[in-house]
Design a protein around this motif. Structure first.
Motif, PDB file in Angstrom:
ATOM      1  N   GLU A 178      21.651   3.096   2.975  1.00 27.25           N
ATOM      2  CA  GLU A 178      21.604   2.287   1.757  1.00 27.25           C
ATOM      3  C   GLU A 178      20.224   1.680   1.512  1.00 27.25           C
ATOM      4  OE1 GLU A 178      24.829  -0.493   1.795  1.00 27.25           O
ATOM      5  OE2 GLU A 178      26.319   1.082   2.012  1.00 27.25           O
ATOM      6  N   ALA A 179      19.216   2.493   1.757  1.00 26.61           N
ATOM      7  CA  ALA A 179      17.843   2.052   1.512  1.00 26.61           C
ATOM      8  C   ALA A 179      17.593   2.003   0.005  1.00 26.61           C
ATOM      9  CB  ALA A 179      16.854   3.018   2.165  1.00 26.61           C
ATOM     10  N   PRO A 180      16.800   1.044  -0.457  1.00 23.42           N
ATOM     11  CA  PRO A 180      16.490   1.005  -1.888  1.00 23.42           C
ATOM     12  C   PRO A 180      15.591   2.181  -2.280  1.00 23.42           C
ATOM     13  CG  PRO A 180      15.298  -0.714  -0.696  1.00 23.42           C
ATOM     14  CD  PRO A 180      16.214  -0.069   0.286  1.00 23.42           C
ATOM     15  N   TRP A 181      15.671   2.576  -3.556  1.00 22.55           N
ATOM     16  CA  TRP A 181      14.901   3.707  -4.051  1.00 22.55           C
ATOM     17  C   TRP A 181      13.405   3.508  -3.891  1.00 22.55           C
ATOM     18  CZ3 TRP A 181      16.784   8.308  -5.177  1.00 22.55           C
ATOM     19  CH2 TRP A 181      18.140   8.420  -5.437  1.00 22.55           C
ATOM     20  N   TRP A 182      12.939   2.298  -4.080  1.00 23.57           N
ATOM     21  CA  TRP A 182      11.495   2.059  -4.005  1.00 23.57           C
ATOM     22  C   TRP A 182      10.963   2.348  -2.611  1.00 23.57           C
ATOM     23  CZ3 TRP A 182       9.804  -1.451  -0.506  1.00 23.57           C
ATOM     24  CH2 TRP A 182      10.708  -2.415  -0.079  1.00 23.57           C
ATOM     25  N   LEU A 183      11.809   2.239  -1.592  1.00 18.53           N
ATOM     26  CA  LEU A 183      11.367   2.537  -0.235  1.00 18.53           C
ATOM     27  C   LEU A 183      11.056   4.029  -0.068  1.00 18.53           C
ATOM     28  CD1 LEU A 183      10.818   0.887   2.237  1.00 18.53           C
ATOM     29  CD2 LEU A 183      13.127   1.347   3.021  1.00 18.53           C
ATOM     30  N   LEU A 184      11.788   4.884  -0.771  1.00 18.66           N
ATOM     31  CA  LEU A 184      11.473   6.312  -0.735  1.00 18.66           C
ATOM     32  C   LEU A 184      10.117   6.576  -1.373  1.00 18.66           C
ATOM     33  CD1 LEU A 184      14.885   7.938  -1.683  1.00 18.66           C
ATOM     34  CD2 LEU A 184      13.862   7.698   0.580  1.00 18.66           C
ATOM     35  N   ILE A 185       9.838   5.877  -2.458  1.00 17.30           N
ATOM     36  CA  ILE A 185       8.538   6.029  -3.117  1.00 17.30           C
ATOM     37  C   ILE A 185       7.422   5.616  -2.166  1.00 17.30           C
ATOM     38  CG2 ILE A 185       7.101   5.192  -5.016  1.00 17.30           C
ATOM     39  CD1 ILE A 185       9.738   4.945  -6.640  1.00 17.30           C
ATOM     40  N   VAL A 186       7.626   4.535  -1.433  1.00 13.26           N
ATOM     41  CA  VAL A 186       6.623   4.076  -0.464  1.00 13.26           C
ATOM     42  C   VAL A 186       6.421   5.118   0.636  1.00 13.26           C
ATOM     43  CG1 VAL A 186       6.157   2.334   1.318  1.00 13.26           C
ATOM     44  CG2 VAL A 186       6.973   1.630  -0.936  1.00 13.26           C
ATOM     45  N   SER A 187       7.517   5.721   1.108  1.00 13.19           N
ATOM     46  CA  SER A 187       7.371   6.706   2.188  1.00 13.19           C
ATOM     47  C   SER A 187       6.589   7.930   1.743  1.00 13.19           C
ATOM     48  CB  SER A 187       8.750   7.116   2.734  1.00 13.19           C
ATOM     49  OG  SER A 187       9.438   7.920   1.817  1.00 13.19           O
ATOM     50  N   PHE A 188       6.748   8.348   0.487  1.00 10.13           N
ATOM     51  CA  PHE A 188       5.956   9.482  -0.008  1.00 10.13           C
ATOM     52  C   PHE A 188       4.533   9.062  -0.345  1.00 10.13           C
ATOM     53  CE2 PHE A 188      10.219  11.241  -0.723  1.00 10.13           C
ATOM     54  CZ  PHE A 188      10.059  12.467  -0.125  1.00 10.13           C
ATOM     55  N   ALA A 189       4.366   7.844  -0.847  1.00 12.25           N
ATOM     56  CA  ALA A 189       3.024   7.369  -1.190  1.00 12.25           C
ATOM     57  C   ALA A 189       2.148   7.259   0.050  1.00 12.25           C
ATOM     58  CB  ALA A 189       3.109   6.024  -1.909  1.00 12.25           C
ATOM     59  N   THR A 190       2.726   6.861   1.185  1.00 10.30           N
ATOM     60  CA  THR A 190       1.923   6.780   2.411  1.00 10.30           C
ATOM     61  C   THR A 190       1.417   8.149   2.827  1.00 10.30           C
ATOM     62  OG1 THR A 190       3.941   6.842   3.750  1.00 10.30           O
ATOM     63  CG2 THR A 190       2.998   4.668   3.279  1.00 10.30           C
ATOM     64  N   LYS A 191       2.233   9.184   2.641  1.00 13.30           N
ATOM     65  CA  LYS A 191       1.773  10.547   2.961  1.00 13.30           C
ATOM     66  C   LYS A 191       0.669  10.979   2.025  1.00 13.30           C
ATOM     67  CE  LYS A 191       6.056  12.217   4.961  1.00 13.30           C
ATOM     68  NZ  LYS A 191       7.269  11.581   4.522  1.00 13.30           N
ATOM     69  N   ALA A 192       0.761  10.588   0.760  1.00 10.32           N
ATOM     70  CA  ALA A 192      -0.289  10.956  -0.208  1.00 10.32           C
ATOM     71  C   ALA A 192      -1.595  10.262   0.115  1.00 10.32           C
ATOM     72  CB  ALA A 192       0.169  10.614  -1.629  1.00 10.32           C
ATOM     73  N   ILE A 193      -1.515   8.998   0.470  1.00 10.18           N
ATOM     74  CA  ILE A 193      -2.723   8.219   0.768  1.00 10.18           C
ATOM     75  C   ILE A 193      -3.312   8.636   2.109  1.00 10.18           C
ATOM     76  CG2 ILE A 193      -3.574   5.897   1.225  1.00 10.18           C
ATOM     77  CD1 ILE A 193      -1.508   4.936  -0.857  1.00 10.18           C
ATOM     78  N   ALA A 194      -2.468   9.043   3.063  1.00  6.93           N
ATOM     79  CA  ALA A 194      -2.938   9.404   4.399  1.00  6.93           C
ATOM     80  C   ALA A 194      -3.825  10.641   4.399  1.00  6.93           C
ATOM     81  CB  ALA A 194      -1.741   9.641   5.323  1.00  6.93           C
ATOM     82  N   THR A 195      -3.738  11.433   3.362  1.00  6.87           N
ATOM     83  CA  THR A 195      -4.591  12.625   3.327  1.00  6.87           C
ATOM     84  C   THR A 195      -5.914  12.247   2.741  1.00  6.87           C
ATOM     85  OG1 THR A 195      -3.745  13.316   1.181  1.00  6.87           O
ATOM     86  CG2 THR A 195      -2.650  14.198   3.116  1.00  6.87           C
TER      87      THR A 195
END
Length: 195
Positions: A178-195
């Motif tokens: 039951e994680a909030p949707w915005w947490l999924l956005i954060v998890s993908f954004a960290t991968k985008a920024i990490a590159t």
């Protein structure tokens, strides 16, 4: 200028692949304009998921694989670093055109649905946002995979498994945890920024 030269380089090395992926996307988006978010059997039509979201996600992932593939194979990042090119400029030039392609896909999806009048305006926006969100997430995963696997062929082979693993993660995070949707956005954004 370095910016225009790096954009030209990206077009020169990936233009053919982008064109092929774009044609495949057109073959998915235009005929599947009747595959819409809400179906007759329930709130989300299964055809929409399997005939629109999955293929578009796979194509967006391939765009992501192409983002850094030549830089990793030919040590171009080091070449640019030795010549004082900003990492921010390099990162932006690698993502500028593919992300523009993803936005064009979303606009095409919106216009296709709008011209058919199959749904009301708010559902068309939700459908388009879902397609764009899936494409952006798959693109991020694709470029993330290409950072670890330097060969574009191996990256393309491994990509579907990584995409499905991330899909399972998203379903588990939202449905079971039951994680909030915005947490999924954060998890993908960290991968985008990490590159």
């Amino acid at each position: 200028t370095p910016l225009s030269a790096m954009l030209w380089q990206m077009i020169r090395q990936n233009g053919l692949w982008w064109s092929l992926i774009g044609i495949l996307a057109l073959l998915v988006l235009v005929p599947m304009g009747t595959c819409v978010l809400s179906g007759h059997s329930g709130p989300v039509d299964g055809d929409w998921v399997f005939y629109v979201l999955f293929p578009m996600g796979a194509l967006a992932g391939l765009l992501g694989v192409l983002a850094f593939q030549s830089d990793g194979m030919h040590q171009r990042v080091r070449f640019y670093a030795d010549r004082g090119v900003s990492p921010t400029i390099l990162w932006l030039t690698r993502h500028w055109i593919p992300v523009t392609i993803l936005l064009l896909w979303a606009i095409l999806r919106y216009l296709t649905l709008r011209s058919q009048g199959a749904m009301n305006a708010s559902l068309i926006l939700v459908d388009t946002a879902a397609v764009l969100g899936v494409c952006l997430a798959a693109y991020i995963i694709g470029q993330w995979v290409s950072q670890f696997i330097k060969s574009p062929i191996l990256s393309a082979i491994v990509l579907p498994a990584v995409l499905l693993t991330n899909l399972a993660y998203c379903i588990f995070a939202v449905a079971a945890m039951e994680a909030p949707w915005w947490l999924l956005i954060v998890s993908f954004a960290t991968k985008a920024i990490a590159t």
